[in-house]
Scaffold this motif. Structure first.
Motif, mmCIF file in Angstrom:
data_model
loop_
_atom_site.group_PDB
_atom_site.id
_atom_site.type_symbol
_atom_site.label_atom_id
_atom_site.label_comp_id
_atom_site.label_asym_id
_atom_site.label_seq_id
_atom_site.Cartn_x
_atom_site.Cartn_y
_atom_site.Cartn_z
ATOM 1 N N ARG A 1 -6.368 -4.948 -6.783
ATOM 2 C CA ARG A 1 -6.031 -3.557 -6.448
ATOM 3 C C ARG A 1 -4.590 -3.192 -6.763
ATOM 4 O O ARG A 1 -4.314 -2.118 -7.248
ATOM 5 C CB ARG A 1 -6.284 -3.307 -4.966
ATOM 6 C CG ARG A 1 -7.733 -3.319 -4.621
ATOM 7 C CD ARG A 1 -7.908 -2.856 -3.217
ATOM 8 N NE ARG A 1 -9.100 -3.445 -2.643
ATOM 9 C CZ ARG A 1 -9.490 -3.254 -1.426
ATOM 10 N NH1 ARG A 1 -8.777 -2.504 -0.619
ATOM 11 N NH2 ARG A 1 -10.583 -3.817 -0.967
ATOM 12 N N MET A 2 -3.695 -4.066 -6.440
ATOM 13 C CA MET A 2 -2.277 -3.724 -6.584
ATOM 14 C C MET A 2 -1.747 -4.166 -7.948
ATOM 15 O O MET A 2 -2.242 -5.114 -8.539
ATOM 16 C CB MET A 2 -1.464 -4.369 -5.477
ATOM 17 C CG MET A 2 -1.830 -3.924 -4.105
ATOM 18 S SD MET A 2 -0.778 -4.791 -2.953
ATOM 19 C CE MET A 2 -0.628 -3.566 -1.698
ATOM 20 N N ASN A 3 -0.707 -3.476 -8.387
ATOM 21 C CA ASN A 3 -0.107 -3.793 -9.680
ATOM 22 C C ASN A 3 0.903 -4.921 -9.574
ATOM 23 O O ASN A 3 1.287 -5.505 -10.573
ATOM 24 C CB ASN A 3 0.541 -2.542 -10.278
ATOM 25 C CG ASN A 3 0.943 -2.762 -11.720
ATOM 26 O OD1 ASN A 3 0.471 -3.676 -12.380
ATOM 27 N ND2 ASN A 3 1.830 -1.937 -12.214
ATOM 28 N N LYS A 4 1.359 -5.239 -8.398
ATOM 29 C CA LYS A 4 2.301 -6.352 -8.175
ATOM 30 C C LYS A 4 3.598 -6.173 -8.967
ATOM 31 O O LYS A 4 4.045 -7.056 -9.681
ATOM 32 C CB LYS A 4 1.679 -7.703 -8.515
ATOM 33 C CG LYS A 4 0.263 -7.918 -8.054
ATOM 34 C CD LYS A 4 0.186 -8.128 -6.570
ATOM 35 C CE LYS A 4 -1.226 -8.557 -6.212
ATOM 36 N NZ LYS A 4 -1.748 -8.011 -5.024
ATOM 37 N N GLY A 5 4.172 -4.989 -8.881
ATOM 38 C CA GLY A 5 5.448 -4.728 -9.545
ATOM 39 C C GLY A 5 5.361 -4.755 -11.060
ATOM 40 O O GLY A 5 6.340 -5.070 -11.728
ATOM 41 N N GLY A 6 4.211 -4.430 -11.602
ATOM 42 C CA GLY A 6 4.034 -4.416 -13.055
ATOM 43 C C GLY A 6 3.550 -5.733 -13.631
ATOM 44 O O GLY A 6 3.183 -5.814 -14.805
ATOM 45 N N HIS A 7 3.522 -6.776 -12.815
ATOM 46 C CA HIS A 7 3.138 -8.097 -13.319
ATOM 47 C C HIS A 7 1.636 -8.194 -13.595
ATOM 48 O O HIS A 7 1.229 -8.929 -14.500
ATOM 49 C CB HIS A 7 3.573 -9.184 -12.335
ATOM 50 C CG HIS A 7 5.061 -9.262 -12.203
ATOM 51 N ND1 HIS A 7 5.869 -9.747 -13.208
ATOM 52 C CD2 HIS A 7 5.883 -8.885 -11.195
ATOM 53 C CE1 HIS A 7 7.131 -9.683 -12.824
ATOM 54 N NE2 HIS A 7 7.165 -9.160 -11.613
ATOM 55 N N ARG A 8 0.819 -7.469 -12.838
ATOM 56 C CA ARG A 8 -0.626 -7.486 -13.088
ATOM 57 C C ARG A 8 -0.929 -6.927 -14.472
ATOM 58 O O ARG A 8 -1.686 -7.508 -15.239
ATOM 59 C CB ARG A 8 -1.358 -6.688 -12.008
ATOM 60 C CG ARG A 8 -2.855 -6.642 -12.197
ATOM 61 C CD ARG A 8 -3.504 -5.731 -11.120
ATOM 62 N NE ARG A 8 -4.726 -5.177 -11.607
ATOM 63 C CZ ARG A 8 -4.845 -4.068 -12.341
ATOM 64 N NH1 ARG A 8 -3.792 -3.369 -12.659
ATOM 65 N NH2 ARG A 8 -6.015 -3.653 -12.751
ATOM 66 N N VAL A 9 -0.309 -5.806 -14.812
ATOM 67 C CA VAL A 9 -0.525 -5.193 -16.128
ATOM 68 C C VAL A 9 -0.010 -6.118 -17.238
ATOM 69 O O VAL A 9 -0.676 -6.307 -18.255
ATOM 70 C CB VAL A 9 0.143 -3.798 -16.199
ATOM 71 C CG1 VAL A 9 0.131 -3.265 -17.620
ATOM 72 C CG2 VAL A 9 -0.554 -2.834 -15.260
ATOM 73 N N ALA A 10 1.144 -6.709 -17.017
ATOM 74 C CA ALA A 10 1.694 -7.637 -18.016
ATOM 75 C C ALA A 10 0.778 -8.846 -18.184
ATOM 76 O O ALA A 10 0.560 -9.316 -19.304
ATOM 77 C CB ALA A 10 3.097 -8.079 -17.602
ATOM 78 N N ALA A 11 0.221 -9.337 -17.082
ATOM 79 C CA ALA A 11 -0.692 -10.478 -17.157
ATOM 80 C C ALA A 11 -1.966 -10.097 -17.914
ATOM 81 O O ALA A 11 -2.471 -10.885 -18.723
ATOM 82 C CB ALA A 11 -1.028 -10.976 -15.750
#
Length: 80
Positions: free
Chosen positions: A51-61
């Motif tokens: 659910r959360m983007n985790k400070g942009g790290h989810r999208v980068a991952a």
């Protein structure tokens, strides 16, 4: 060069066996590529449902996993 039939048969047999062994190694390696791709698909699926983007790290991952999937696909194609 005059080789006896037995010696010629042994050389041909050894050559065919060596080729078969190399082919088996290539197939074993290819199975690892398929396993890696499946693991990357699983990782991508988990990242997508997070659910959360985790400070942009989810999208980068997600971007890194997608790039890795593309590289594995290219490696599989080259290995064929």
């Amino acid at each position: 060069m005059n080789l006896g039939k037995t010696r010629l048969a042994a050389i041909v047999g050894a050559t065919l066996m060596a080729g078969g062994l190399m082919g088996g190694v290539a197939m074993a390696y290819q199975s690892h590529m398929f396993a890696a791709r499946n693991a990357l698909y699983a990782a991508r699926s988990q990242l997508q449902v997070s659910r959360m983007n985790k400070g942009g790290h989810r999208v980068a991952a997600l971007q890194a996993v997608n790039a890795a999937i593309r590289q594995v696909d290219l490696g599989i194609r080259v290995g064929r």
